[in-house]
Scaffold this motif. Structure first.
Motif, mmCIF file in Angstrom:
data_model
loop_
_atom_site.group_PDB
_atom_site.id
_atom_site.type_symbol
_atom_site.label_atom_id
_atom_site.label_comp_id
_atom_site.label_asym_id
_atom_site.label_seq_id
_atom_site.Cartn_x
_atom_site.Cartn_y
_atom_site.Cartn_z
ATOM 1 N N ARG A 64 0.856 -1.185 0.000
ATOM 2 C CA ARG A 64 0.000 0.000 0.000
ATOM 3 C C ARG A 64 0.888 1.229 0.000
ATOM 4 N N ASP A 65 0.393 2.341 -0.582
ATOM 5 C CA ASP A 65 1.129 3.595 -0.483
ATOM 6 C C ASP A 65 0.145 4.754 -0.340
ATOM 7 N N SER A 66 0.634 5.808 0.245
ATOM 8 C CA SER A 66 -0.134 7.023 0.447
ATOM 9 C C SER A 66 0.812 8.166 0.101
ATOM 10 N N ARG A 67 0.486 8.943 -0.909
ATOM 11 C CA ARG A 67 1.403 9.961 -1.433
ATOM 12 C C ARG A 67 0.908 11.373 -1.144
ATOM 13 N N ASP A 68 1.842 12.235 -0.727
ATOM 14 C CA ASP A 68 1.597 13.669 -0.540
ATOM 15 C C ASP A 68 0.363 13.955 0.323
ATOM 16 N N LYS A 69 0.289 13.313 1.480
ATOM 17 C CA LYS A 69 -0.858 13.521 2.361
ATOM 18 C C LYS A 69 -0.388 14.000 3.724
ATOM 19 N N THR A 70 -1.172 14.888 4.333
ATOM 20 C CA THR A 70 -0.878 15.341 5.688
ATOM 21 C C THR A 70 -1.515 14.419 6.718
ATOM 22 N N SER A 71 -2.482 13.603 6.282
ATOM 23 C CA SER A 71 -3.066 12.601 7.168
ATOM 24 C C SER A 71 -3.748 11.546 6.309
ATOM 25 N N ASP A 72 -3.764 10.334 6.841
ATOM 26 C CA ASP A 72 -4.429 9.241 6.138
ATOM 27 C C ASP A 72 -4.652 8.112 7.119
ATOM 28 N N LYS A 73 -5.659 7.306 6.844
ATOM 29 C CA LYS A 73 -5.861 6.079 7.596
ATOM 30 C C LYS A 73 -6.430 5.048 6.638
ATOM 31 N N PHE A 74 -5.950 3.850 6.771
ATOM 32 C CA PHE A 74 -6.387 2.776 5.900
ATOM 33 C C PHE A 74 -6.137 1.454 6.591
ATOM 34 N N GLU A 75 -6.632 0.394 5.978
ATOM 35 C CA GLU A 75 -6.376 -0.946 6.484
ATOM 36 C C GLU A 75 -6.141 -1.857 5.298
ATOM 37 N N PHE A 76 -5.439 -2.931 5.546
ATOM 38 C CA PHE A 76 -5.210 -3.913 4.493
ATOM 39 C C PHE A 76 -5.135 -5.300 5.121
ATOM 40 N N ILE A 77 -5.403 -6.299 4.285
ATOM 41 C CA ILE A 77 -5.348 -7.701 4.708
ATOM 42 C C ILE A 77 -3.960 -8.233 4.391
ATOM 43 N N TRP A 142 -6.813 8.962 15.984
ATOM 44 C CA TRP A 142 -6.566 9.673 14.731
ATOM 45 C C TRP A 142 -7.167 11.077 14.795
ATOM 46 N N LEU A 143 -8.399 11.177 15.302
ATOM 47 C CA LEU A 143 -9.040 12.485 15.404
ATOM 48 C C LEU A 143 -8.316 13.386 16.396
ATOM 49 N N GLU A 144 -7.788 12.814 17.468
ATOM 50 C CA GLU A 144 -7.022 13.598 18.440
ATOM 51 C C GLU A 144 -5.760 14.173 17.798
ATOM 52 N N ALA A 145 -5.086 13.357 16.994
ATOM 53 C CA ALA A 145 -3.893 13.847 16.299
ATOM 54 C C ALA A 145 -4.261 14.946 15.300
ATOM 55 N N GLN A 146 -5.399 14.769 14.607
ATOM 56 C CA GLN A 146 -5.868 15.809 13.679
ATOM 57 C C GLN A 146 -6.154 17.109 14.438
ATOM 58 N N THR A 147 -6.778 16.984 15.615
ATOM 59 C CA THR A 147 -7.092 18.161 16.431
ATOM 60 C C THR A 147 -5.819 18.858 16.885
ATOM 61 N N ASP A 148 -4.804 18.075 17.287
ATOM 62 C CA ASP A 148 -3.515 18.664 17.665
ATOM 63 C C ASP A 148 -2.926 19.454 16.507
ATOM 64 N N ARG A 149 -2.981 18.879 15.322
ATOM 65 C CA ARG A 149 -2.447 19.550 14.135
ATOM 66 C C ARG A 149 -3.179 20.874 13.889
ATOM 67 N N GLN A 150 -4.509 20.853 13.967
ATOM 68 C CA GLN A 150 -5.288 22.064 13.710
ATOM 69 C C GLN A 150 -5.052 23.116 14.791
ATOM 70 N N ALA A 151 -4.884 22.674 16.044
ATOM 71 C CA ALA A 151 -4.625 23.629 17.127
ATOM 72 C C ALA A 151 -3.298 24.343 16.907
ATOM 73 N N ILE A 152 -2.279 23.597 16.512
ATOM 74 C CA ILE A 152 -0.971 24.208 16.251
ATOM 75 C C ILE A 152 -1.059 25.151 15.063
ATOM 76 N N LEU A 153 -1.776 24.718 14.023
ATOM 77 C CA LEU A 153 -1.952 25.557 12.837
ATOM 78 C C LEU A 153 -2.692 26.850 13.194
ATOM 79 N N ASN A 154 -3.763 26.742 13.984
ATOM 80 C CA ASN A 154 -4.524 27.937 14.387
ATOM 81 C C ASN A 154 -3.679 28.869 15.240
#
Length: 196
Positions: A64-77, A142-154
């Motif tokens: 799996r790969d995730s390119r040029d993203k500031t956040s992502d979540k996925f699952e694989f078998i 994941w949402l907590e990490a997103q919130t941390d990112r937005q708080a720092i950005l704000n």
């Protein structure tokens, strides 16, 4: 019955490339992955460039790969058991702080010694509830990490807005002082030439 392997959650600073390994013991397991780029090393830098994450199986094949993203979540078998590699690449010239989380969910059914057929559905439902509970915790992290990112950005945007307002105020005051000086000088010259 489900067995939750220890989940790995880490917050780290990346310069260019950073790789992590996680052992998956059984084929068919579900691996949950999430990451959030929380902040850059400088408060004046903000970019939506993101990072790259490449997941490789024990043979080195890309899963799996995730390119040029500031956040992502996925699952694989998992198709091949063994040590899986998770490699992050930062294209930005700045160091980035990343919150990274990996969890492996494994379902296995053991032969019960008791012959009562009613236990199997019960254990299956318990396993599903256990996995659902972990998915909620995974999402919450994941949402907590997103919130941390937005708080720092704000906070950084607010600081920049205050600095800009102070700079504009200083420039306006300086322009006003210069105007008063020039007007005084102009009137002093006119008064000096009209008296002669």
């Amino acid at each position: 019955m489900t067995f939750l392997h220890p989940a790995a959650a880490i917050r780290f600073v990346i310069d260019r490339e950073e790789c992590f390994s996680h052992n998956v013991e059984y084929e068919g397991d579900t691996v949950h992955v999430s990451f959030v780029v929380i902040k850059a090393e400088t408060p004046w830098h903000y970019s939506e460039e993101g990072v790259d994450l490449v997941v490789k199986d024990p043979n080195g094949a890309q899963v799996r790969d995730s390119r040029d993203k500031t956040s992502d979540k996925f699952e694989f078998i998992v198709q091949k058991r063994g040590v899986h590699r998770f490699c992050f690449t930062n294209k930005s010239p700045y160091h980035e702080t990343i919150d990274f989380d990996v969890h492996v969910g494994h379902f296995s059914y053991f032969e019960q010694h008791a012959k009562d057929e009613h236990f199997a559905p019960l254990f299956e439902q318990i396993a599903k509830l256990d996995e659902a509970l972990y998915n909620i915790q995974f999402e919450q992290h994941w949402l907590e990490a997103q919130t941390d990112r937005q708080a720092i950005l704000n906070e950084n945007m607010s600081r920049r807005a205050v600095h800009k307002a102070l700079f504009e105020s200083a420039a306006l005051i300086a322009a006003s002082v210069i105007q008063v000086y020039l007007l005084r000088r102009l009137f002093e010259r006119k008064l000096g030439t009209s008296r002669v």
